[in-house]
Design a protein around this motif. Structure first.
Motif, PDB file in Angstrom:
ATOM      1  N   PHE A 154       0.825  -1.207   0.000  1.00  0.00           N
ATOM      2  CA  PHE A 154       0.000   0.000   0.000  1.00  0.00           C
ATOM      3  C   PHE A 154       0.862   1.260   0.000  1.00  0.00           C
ATOM      4  N   SER A 155       1.942   1.241   0.761  1.00  0.00           N
ATOM      5  CA  SER A 155       2.800   2.424   0.851  1.00  0.00           C
ATOM      6  C   SER A 155       3.490   2.711  -0.478  1.00  0.00           C
ATOM      7  N   ASP A 156       3.890   1.663  -1.174  1.00  0.00           N
ATOM      8  CA  ASP A 156       4.456   1.834  -2.513  1.00  0.00           C
ATOM      9  C   ASP A 156       3.423   2.474  -3.446  1.00  0.00           C
ATOM     10  N   PHE A 157       2.178   2.050  -3.291  1.00  0.00           N
ATOM     11  CA  PHE A 157       1.090   2.607  -4.092  1.00  0.00           C
ATOM     12  C   PHE A 157       0.893   4.091  -3.790  1.00  0.00           C
ATOM     13  N   PHE A 158       0.876   4.456  -2.498  1.00  0.00           N
ATOM     14  CA  PHE A 158       0.713   5.859  -2.121  1.00  0.00           C
ATOM     15  C   PHE A 158       1.872   6.701  -2.651  1.00  0.00           C
ATOM     16  N   GLU A 159       3.068   6.169  -2.530  1.00  0.00           N
ATOM     17  CA  GLU A 159       4.247   6.898  -3.005  1.00  0.00           C
ATOM     18  C   GLU A 159       4.156   7.130  -4.512  1.00  0.00           C
ATOM     19  N   GLY A 160       3.676   6.129  -5.244  1.00  0.00           N
ATOM     20  CA  GLY A 160       3.538   6.281  -6.688  1.00  0.00           C
ATOM     21  C   GLY A 160       2.548   7.371  -7.054  1.00  0.00           C
ATOM     22  N   LEU A 161       1.411   7.428  -6.359  1.00  0.00           N
ATOM     23  CA  LEU A 161       0.419   8.475  -6.627  1.00  0.00           C
ATOM     24  C   LEU A 161       1.000   9.858  -6.355  1.00  0.00           C
ATOM     25  N   ILE A 162       1.738   9.968  -5.260  1.00  0.00           N
ATOM     26  CA  ILE A 162       2.321  11.261  -4.897  1.00  0.00           C
ATOM     27  C   ILE A 162       3.377  11.680  -5.914  1.00  0.00           C
ATOM     28  N   GLN A 163       4.212  10.751  -6.345  1.00  0.00           N
ATOM     29  CA  GLN A 163       5.247  11.076  -7.325  1.00  0.00           C
ATOM     30  C   GLN A 163       4.621  11.477  -8.666  1.00  0.00           C
ATOM     31  N   GLN A 164       3.517  10.848  -9.034  1.00  0.00           N
ATOM     32  CA  GLN A 164       2.813  11.229 -10.260  1.00  0.00           C
ATOM     33  C   GLN A 164       2.286  12.664 -10.167  1.00  0.00           C
ATOM     34  N   ASN A 165       2.066  13.113  -8.962  1.00  0.00           N
ATOM     35  CA  ASN A 165       1.544  14.462  -8.730  1.00  0.00           C
ATOM     36  C   ASN A 165       2.645  15.486  -8.546  1.00  0.00           C
ATOM     37  N   GLY A 166       3.904  15.064  -8.659  1.00  0.00           N
ATOM     38  CA  GLY A 166       5.010  16.006  -8.534  1.00  0.00           C
ATOM     39  C   GLY A 166       5.833  15.860  -7.282  1.00  0.00           C
ATOM     40  N   GLY A 167       5.469  14.925  -6.414  1.00  0.00           N
ATOM     41  CA  GLY A 167       6.306  14.652  -5.250  1.00  0.00           C
ATOM     42  C   GLY A 167       5.764  15.109  -3.915  1.00  0.00           C
ATOM     43  N   VAL A 168       4.677  15.898  -3.924  1.00  0.00           N
ATOM     44  CA  VAL A 168       4.067  16.340  -2.668  1.00  0.00           C
ATOM     45  C   VAL A 168       2.550  16.303  -2.809  1.00  0.00           C
ATOM     46  N   GLY A 169       1.882  15.523  -1.986  1.00  0.00           N
ATOM     47  CA  GLY A 169       0.424  15.471  -1.982  1.00  0.00           C
ATOM     48  C   GLY A 169      -0.158  14.615  -3.087  1.00  0.00           C
ATOM     49  N   PHE A 170      -1.441  14.299  -2.924  1.00  0.00           N
ATOM     50  CA  PHE A 170      -2.144  13.480  -3.903  1.00  0.00           C
ATOM     51  C   PHE A 170      -2.828  14.322  -4.981  1.00  0.00           C
ATOM     52  N   ALA A 171      -2.921  15.637  -4.749  1.00  0.00           N
ATOM     53  CA  ALA A 171      -3.575  16.532  -5.707  1.00  0.00           C
ATOM     54  C   ALA A 171      -2.811  17.854  -5.743  1.00  0.00           C
ATOM     55  N   SER A 172      -3.271  18.778  -6.571  1.00  0.00           N
ATOM     56  CA  SER A 172      -2.559  20.048  -6.725  1.00  0.00           C
ATOM     57  C   SER A 172      -2.665  20.937  -5.497  1.00  0.00           C
ATOM     58  N   ILE A 207       5.893  10.499   0.503  1.00  0.00           N
ATOM     59  CA  ILE A 207       5.070  10.422   1.703  1.00  0.00           C
ATOM     60  C   ILE A 207       5.617  11.361   2.774  1.00  0.00           C
ATOM     61  N   THR A 208       6.933  11.338   2.949  1.00  0.00           N
ATOM     62  CA  THR A 208       7.567  12.214   3.942  1.00  0.00           C
ATOM     63  C   THR A 208       7.336  13.681   3.613  1.00  0.00           C
ATOM     64  N   ALA A 209       7.478  14.044   2.340  1.00  0.00           N
ATOM     65  CA  ALA A 209       7.274  15.438   1.934  1.00  0.00           C
ATOM     66  C   ALA A 209       5.824  15.867   2.147  1.00  0.00           C
ATOM     67  N   THR A 210       4.900  14.968   1.879  1.00  0.00           N
ATOM     68  CA  THR A 210       3.479  15.271   2.058  1.00  0.00           C
ATOM     69  C   THR A 210       3.154  15.472   3.531  1.00  0.00           C
ATOM     70  N   VAL A 211       3.652  14.585   4.357  1.00  0.00           N
ATOM     71  CA  VAL A 211       3.421  14.674   5.800  1.00  0.00           C
ATOM     72  C   VAL A 211       4.013  15.967   6.362  1.00  0.00           C
ATOM     73  N   ASP A 212       5.219  16.303   5.932  1.00  0.00           N
ATOM     74  CA  ASP A 212       5.858  17.545   6.394  1.00  0.00           C
ATOM     75  C   ASP A 212       5.059  18.767   5.959  1.00  0.00           C
ATOM     76  N   SER A 213       4.524  18.713   4.750  1.00  0.00           N
ATOM     77  CA  SER A 213       3.741  19.833   4.232  1.00  0.00           C
ATOM     78  C   SER A 213       2.463  20.035   5.046  1.00  0.00           C
ATOM     79  N   ILE A 214       1.779  18.952   5.377  1.00  0.00           N
ATOM     80  CA  ILE A 214       0.543  19.051   6.156  1.00  0.00           C
ATOM     81  C   ILE A 214       0.842  19.547   7.564  1.00  0.00           C
ATOM     82  N   ALA A 215       1.954  19.118   8.130  1.00  0.00           N
ATOM     83  CA  ALA A 215       2.322  19.541   9.482  1.00  0.00           C
ATOM     84  C   ALA A 215       2.529  21.051   9.564  1.00  0.00           C
ATOM     85  N   LYS A 216       2.865  21.678   8.416  1.00  0.00           N
ATOM     86  CA  LYS A 216       3.091  23.121   8.379  1.00  0.00           C
ATOM     87  C   LYS A 216       1.921  23.883   7.774  1.00  0.00           C
TER      88      LYS A 216
END
Length: 228
Positions: A154-172, A207-216
């Motif tokens: 599942f984590s590989d899947f989440f990482e793939g979705l995030i990378q397809q979006n540019g590396g941070v988050g699942f959407a713009s 995933i790490t970049a997304t989590v860090d972004s939400i934390a801020k």
């Protein structure tokens, strides 16, 4: 006798005393009450998104000992439940989607909305798959297998979705899926998932970049500041 019919607008008013708190944001003609355990779990994404939308909602929390009394009053015997003008609604993803639209955490693009839904549904599925056992040694064994198997998949899947979006988050823009991912990763990093390595997600850059972004995120910070 006629079959049982759940009365969505009739929640038992004789429930055990619960912790209740109202947001201090702008009021609305629509009344909201969120019912969940006294913890983050599947309700925190909803709380944050409602607060971000300026929704004046009652955050009703209860302890585990009160659950047997509260459970029969819910539509499907589960929480979270969101009451909108007294009518009870259930299913955490549906409630998160509703709150996300109010709070600006849900994309307008149909394709991006599809990806966000895909991600948050998969996150919920992952949490549900986490094995349980009353035996401590057996639990550790099952959790290690879970980490190497389903959790990695599942984590590989989440990482793939995030990378397809540019590396941070699942959407713009930040979404309910980002909020839910953040909550899941945070709970694992703090040791809430027995048997799962706290550093498991460290190798996942997206995933790490997304989590860090939400934390801020300003809306997230504002929600927690309102609780101080």
């Amino acid at each position: 006798q006629p079959p049982f019919r759940f009365n969505r607008s009739a929640i038992n008013h004789s429930l055990p005393q619960t912790k209740q708190a109202k947001t201090k944001n702008m009021s609305s003609s629509t009344k909201h009450e969120l019912l969940y355990f006294d913890g983050a779990g599947r309700a925190e994404t909803i709380r944050i998104a409602l607060h971000a939308g300026g929704v004046d909602f009652t955050d009703t929390r209860f302890s585990g000992k009160d659950w047997p009394t509260i459970k029969p009053t819910t539509p499907l015997g589960s929480v979270p439940v969101l009451k909108v003008d007294g009518v009870s609604h259930c299913q955490s993803v549906s409630l998160a989607r509703y709150a996300g639209k109010l709070g600006g955490f849900y994309p307008e693009s149909p394709v991006q909305a599809l990806i966000v839904d895909e991600a948050i549904e998969s996150l919920n599925e992952l949490m549900a798959l986490a094995p349980k056992s009353p035996d401590a040694d057996e639990l550790l064994k099952l959790r290690k297998e879970f980490q190497a198997g389903a959790m990695t998949k599942f984590s590989d899947f989440f990482e793939g979705l995030i990378q397809q979006n540019g590396g941070v988050g699942f959407a713009s823009t930040p979404s309910i899926a980002d909020l839910t991912l953040w909550g899941t990763v945070k709970s694992i990093r703090t040791g809430d998932w027995t048997g799962i390595d706290a550093t498991f997600f460290d190798s996942y850059e997206g995933i790490t970049a997304t989590v860090d972004s939400i934390a801020k995120n300003e809306k997230v910070l504002a929600y927690y500041a309102s609780k101080e």
